[in-house]
Structure formats: structure tokens, C-alpha cells
Design a protein around this motif. Structure first.
Motif, PDB file in Angstrom:
ATOM      1  N   GLN A 180      33.515 -19.470  -3.453  1.00 56.86           N
ATOM      2  CA  GLN A 180      32.613 -18.551  -2.762  1.00 56.86           C
ATOM      3  C   GLN A 180      32.790 -18.666  -1.243  1.00 56.86           C
ATOM      4  N   VAL A 181      32.898 -19.885  -0.747  1.00 55.87           N
ATOM      5  CA  VAL A 181      33.089 -20.111   0.691  1.00 55.87           C
ATOM      6  C   VAL A 181      34.431 -19.525   1.130  1.00 55.87           C
ATOM      7  N   ALA A 182      35.474 -19.714   0.329  1.00 55.82           N
ATOM      8  CA  ALA A 182      36.791 -19.161   0.662  1.00 55.82           C
ATOM      9  C   ALA A 182      36.725 -17.642   0.760  1.00 55.82           C
ATOM     10  N   ARG A 183      36.023 -17.019  -0.171  1.00 51.94           N
ATOM     11  CA  ARG A 183      35.917 -15.554  -0.178  1.00 51.94           C
ATOM     12  C   ARG A 183      35.169 -15.052   1.053  1.00 51.94           C
ATOM     13  N   ILE A 184      34.188 -15.790   1.505  1.00 52.07           N
ATOM     14  CA  ILE A 184      33.443 -15.395   2.704  1.00 52.07           C
ATOM     15  C   ILE A 184      34.309 -15.571   3.948  1.00 52.07           C
TER      16      ILE A 184
END
Length: 142
Positions: A77-81
Motif C-alpha cells: 500500500q505504501v509503495a502504491r502511494i
């Protein structure tokens, strides 16, 4: 868009300051955080950076992501953000910078031309994002 990229590049250069009082050499991810994220999210990831008060909504406390996710740091999720695949509305009508796109633009600027997508450039962008994610995982509060 170019002016936004230039603004963030300039702010990044202004933030190149020592990151640790102990004199230990900061990790690449820690340096990325200091130049890309700290201005909004603050030095400890608590949403209290020097630019935070200028935003319409205060940045989230990113040092509590694991706690809010059942004790597991949400890497994907952090990577996608960070890379812009999952944009978040934070600054009113604009979004948090998609660092993946900015990293790519910086690579093109350093080469002096728009080269299009190249595998080695994507590896470079991925490395920078992963280093930042590793640092974020390391600053999680219990």
C-alpha cells in the motif's frame, strides 16, 4: 507540472542536512525521506514537517502505519502511494507527489533528454522507492 517538479527538486536540495546527531551515516532511504517526505511528514513521520501547516489537510502520521494495520507495515500500500498508483488527496485539488514520476523526470533531466521508459531507469526508480519503504518501516512506533 514542470514547475512542480522543479519546486520539489529545489526543496530537496535545501533539505540536505545532517540527519543524525550521532554522526552515523544515514541510509539511502533515510536521505530520501529527508529530501522527499520530511518537509510535510516531519523528521519522525508524525505529520509535523515545516510545510505541514501550509497544506489544506495535515499529513498523516506515517510512523503509525503498522500500528493502524494490526502491527504489520503495509509495504505494498505504501509503495502504491509513493509511486503514484494509489493517489491520495492531501493538498486539496492536487495530490501528494507521485515520486515514481518525479524520479523518472529527474533521470530524464540528468540525461538531458526525454528517453522514454528504459529498464535500467525503472530499476533505479524501484530501488529508490524500496529504500524509502525500508526506512519508513524502520521508524514505525509500537
Amino acid at each position: 507540472m514542470k514547475s512542480i517538479l522543479r519546486m520539489f527538486a529545489a526543496m530537496g536540495l535545501l533539505l540536505l542536512v545532517p540527519l543524525t546527531a550521532s554522526g552515523a551515516k544515514p541510509s539511502f532511504g533515510q536521505r530520501e525521506f529527508a529530501t522527499r517526505c520530511q518537509m510535510c511528514h516531519g523528521p519522525a513521520g508524525r505529520g509535523d514537517g515545516w510545510l505541514a501547516d501550509q497544506l489544506i489537510r495535515r499529513p498523516p502520521t506515517i510512523s503509525l502505519l503498522a500500528r493502524k494495520n494490526g502491527g504489520v507495515f503495509p509495504r505494498e500500500q505504501v509503495a502504491r502511494i509513493i509511486d503514484g498508483r494509489s493517489p491520495i488527496k492531501l493538498h486539496g485539488p492536487t495530490e501528494m507527489p507521485a515520486w515514481g514520476n518525479i524520479y523518472r523526470a529527474e533521470i530524464d533531466a540528468a540525461a538531458g533528454t526525454r528517453r522514454g521508459v528504459r529498464e535500467e531507469d525503472e530499476v533505479n526508480v524501484s530501488y529508490r522507492i524500496q529504500a524509502l519503504i525500508e526506512y519508513l518501516a524502520s521508524i514505525q512506533e509500537q
